[in-house]
Design a protein around this motif. Structure first.
Motif, PDB file in Angstrom:
ATOM      1  N   ALA A 191     -18.257  32.143   4.383  1.00  0.00           N
ATOM      2  CA  ALA A 191     -19.436  31.756   4.508  1.00  0.00           C
ATOM      3  C   ALA A 191     -19.596  30.344   4.230  1.00  0.00           C
ATOM      4  O   ALA A 191     -20.659  29.740   4.418  1.00  0.00           O
ATOM      5  N   ILE A 192     -19.166  29.835   2.817  1.00  0.00           N
ATOM      6  CA  ILE A 192     -19.366  28.867   2.816  1.00  0.00           C
ATOM      7  C   ILE A 192     -19.122  26.942   4.496  1.00  0.00           C
ATOM      8  O   ILE A 192     -19.517  26.383   4.415  1.00  0.00           O
ATOM      9  N   GLN A 196     -22.629  25.481   5.296  1.00  0.00           N
ATOM     10  CA  GLN A 196     -21.885  24.192   4.078  1.00  0.00           C
ATOM     11  C   GLN A 196     -22.453  23.790   2.972  1.00  0.00           C
ATOM     12  O   GLN A 196     -23.234  22.615   2.779  1.00  0.00           O
ATOM     13  N   ALA A 197     -22.493  25.151   2.258  1.00  0.00           N
ATOM     14  CA  ALA A 197     -23.122  25.018   0.838  1.00  0.00           C
ATOM     15  C   ALA A 197     -21.960  26.024  -0.139  1.00  0.00           C
ATOM     16  O   ALA A 197     -21.448  26.212   0.458  1.00  0.00           O
ATOM     17  N   VAL A 198     -22.527  25.649  -1.479  1.00  0.00           N
ATOM     18  CA  VAL A 198     -21.146  25.952  -2.409  1.00  0.00           C
ATOM     19  C   VAL A 198     -21.975  26.385  -3.298  1.00  0.00           C
ATOM     20  O   VAL A 198     -23.253  25.269  -3.823  1.00  0.00           O
ATOM     21  N   HIS A 199     -23.008  27.182  -4.348  1.00  0.00           N
ATOM     22  CA  HIS A 199     -22.876  27.259  -5.401  1.00  0.00           C
ATOM     23  C   HIS A 199     -21.970  28.524  -6.094  1.00  0.00           C
ATOM     24  O   HIS A 199     -21.287  29.061  -6.409  1.00  0.00           O
ATOM     25  N   ILE A 200     -21.974  27.198  -7.345  1.00  0.00           N
ATOM     26  CA  ILE A 200     -20.951  27.429  -8.673  1.00  0.00           C
ATOM     27  C   ILE A 200     -22.384  28.284  -9.793  1.00  0.00           C
ATOM     28  O   ILE A 200     -22.937  27.009 -10.348  1.00  0.00           O
ATOM     29  N   GLY A 214     -26.015  39.145  -0.776  1.00  0.00           N
ATOM     30  CA  GLY A 214     -25.618  38.675   0.684  1.00  0.00           C
ATOM     31  C   GLY A 214     -25.808  36.503   0.263  1.00  0.00           C
ATOM     32  O   GLY A 214     -25.137  36.422   0.843  1.00  0.00           O
ATOM     33  N   ILE A 215     -25.583  36.422  -0.688  1.00  0.00           N
ATOM     34  CA  ILE A 215     -25.472  34.881  -1.068  1.00  0.00           C
ATOM     35  C   ILE A 215     -23.500  34.815  -1.395  1.00  0.00           C
ATOM     36  O   ILE A 215     -23.041  35.246  -2.269  1.00  0.00           O
ATOM     37  N   LYS A 216     -22.848  34.857  -0.118  1.00  0.00           N
ATOM     38  CA  LYS A 216     -21.103  34.472  -0.259  1.00  0.00           C
ATOM     39  C   LYS A 216     -20.658  33.610  -1.037  1.00  0.00           C
ATOM     40  O   LYS A 216     -18.968  33.670  -0.497  1.00  0.00           O
TER      41      LYS A 216
END
Length: 348
Positions: A191-192, A196-200, A214-216
């Motif tokens: 998913a990353i 091309q993005a990351v949630h911290i 769904g936000i993997k």
């Protein structure tokens, strides 16, 4: 001559991080300025790109000088007048962390009621390889194993399922070295790469809520302080956006989640391009309190917000924090961010 002079003479471009330096791996012609971490007092170092263990200064010289002859290194050190003492601290840094094979998870019970009642699916919980512990320090906690790159487990995070006065969460291992759940779940890595993005986020609970909706492409900081090791690994990922989404403690006199996010953004900005970092807090206190519609709105906000708008929020909060008096380093970071913002977008 000291470690710094030796390293610079060998072509290392050192960036000061307090007790250690960050730099590129000259011995393999690397251009990532955060790949190596080298302690100033001992020369002990680690290559985060190759995910090596901490090694003595002599090992770095061997690689850089392209020799396997320890005598050649000793002569080089002697010729340059370098004292490689301080063995006590070096010995501690070189100590191998305790790890466990994946088979230890067979001791956990597949009892998911605690999270099923919170709306987390069984499929999600199985992806995280969690289970209920019925003995030991983690008794009556849902345990989440923390895997490292080589497939070994090097930590556990446990959420209590009882109503007693024990801490809600209990960690075993050095959480500063965790990169969860990147090495736990292949879907997270994919998913990353795709987004091309990351949630911290702050906690495993927040991570579960996003993943379940769904936000993997999500990673956990395990608190309000993003560690240097976390940042080093993050900087190596193929990402264009980093969303810092710590808790929104809006009912408190001081919003600790916001302030922790601001400090973390300052740290990230030292190693990751300024225009990749976004501040997007949850609408409620945390993601576990948000329903599906709210999380969908959060996702939409993440990918539609203008970077300038996000940084404007960061600077506004940072100025309030600075007016209260945090410390000199924080004041310096605020000024640097404002300067970067003005350079990119003009003053406001």
């Amino acid at each position: 001559m000291d470690y710094k002079e030796v390293l610079e003479n060998l072509g290392y471009r050192l960036k000061d991080h307090g007790s250690y330096w960050r730099t590129n791996a000259v011995y393999r012609a690397g251009d990532n300025s955060t790949a190596l971490q080298i302690y100033k007092d001992t020369g002990v170092w680690k290559d985060y790109v190759e995910d090596s263990q901490f090694m003595p200064f002599e090992a770095l010289l061997q690689k850089t000088l392209n020799t396997k002859d320890p005598n050649a290194v000793k002569h080089y050190l002697k010729d340059n007048g370098v004292n490689i003492g301080a063995r006590i601290k070096q010995k501690n840094l070189l100590k191998e962390e305790k790890t466990y094979p994946a088979k230890v998870l067979t001791k956990l019970l597949p009892h998911y009621d605690f999270y099923l009642e919170k709306g987390i699916s069984k499929e999600t919980l199985e992806d995280f390889k969690c289970g209920l512990a019925m003995s030991g320090k983690m008794y009556q906690r849902v345990i989440f194993p923390i895997f490292r790159k080589d497939g070994r487990i090097h930590g556990f995070s446990g959420r209590k399922v009882t109503s007693d006065d024990r801490p809600k969460w209990l960690h075993m291992g050095k959480s500063s070295g965790w990169f969860f759940p990147y090495y736990n779940i292949d879907k997270v890595q994919k998913a990353i790469e795709e987004k091309q993005a990351v949630h911290i986020v702050e906690s495993v609970g927040d991570c579960l809520s996003l993943y379940n909706n769904g936000i993997k492409n999500v990673l956990v900081s395990f608190g309000l302080n993003i560690s240097p090791k976390f940042i080093a690994r993050l900087s190596l990922l193929p990402i264009k956006k980093v969303f810092v989404s710590f808790n929104n403690d809006h009912t408190s006199s001081v919003n600790r989640g916001f302030e922790g996010a601001i400090k973390s953004i300052f740290k990230l900005a030292e190693s990751i391009d300024f225009d990749k970092i976004y501040f997007i807090p949850p609408e409620e206190n945390d993601f576990g309190e948000m329903n599906k519609d709210q999380i969908e709105k959060y996702t939409s906000d993440c990918y539609n917000i203008q970077h300038q708008e996000s940084i404007r929020q960061v600077i506004k909060i940072a100025k309030k924090m600075d007016s209260r008096g945090v410390n000199k380093n924080f004041s310096s970071s605020v000024k640097k961010l404002i300067k970067k913002n003005n350079f990119h977008y003009g003053g406001f």
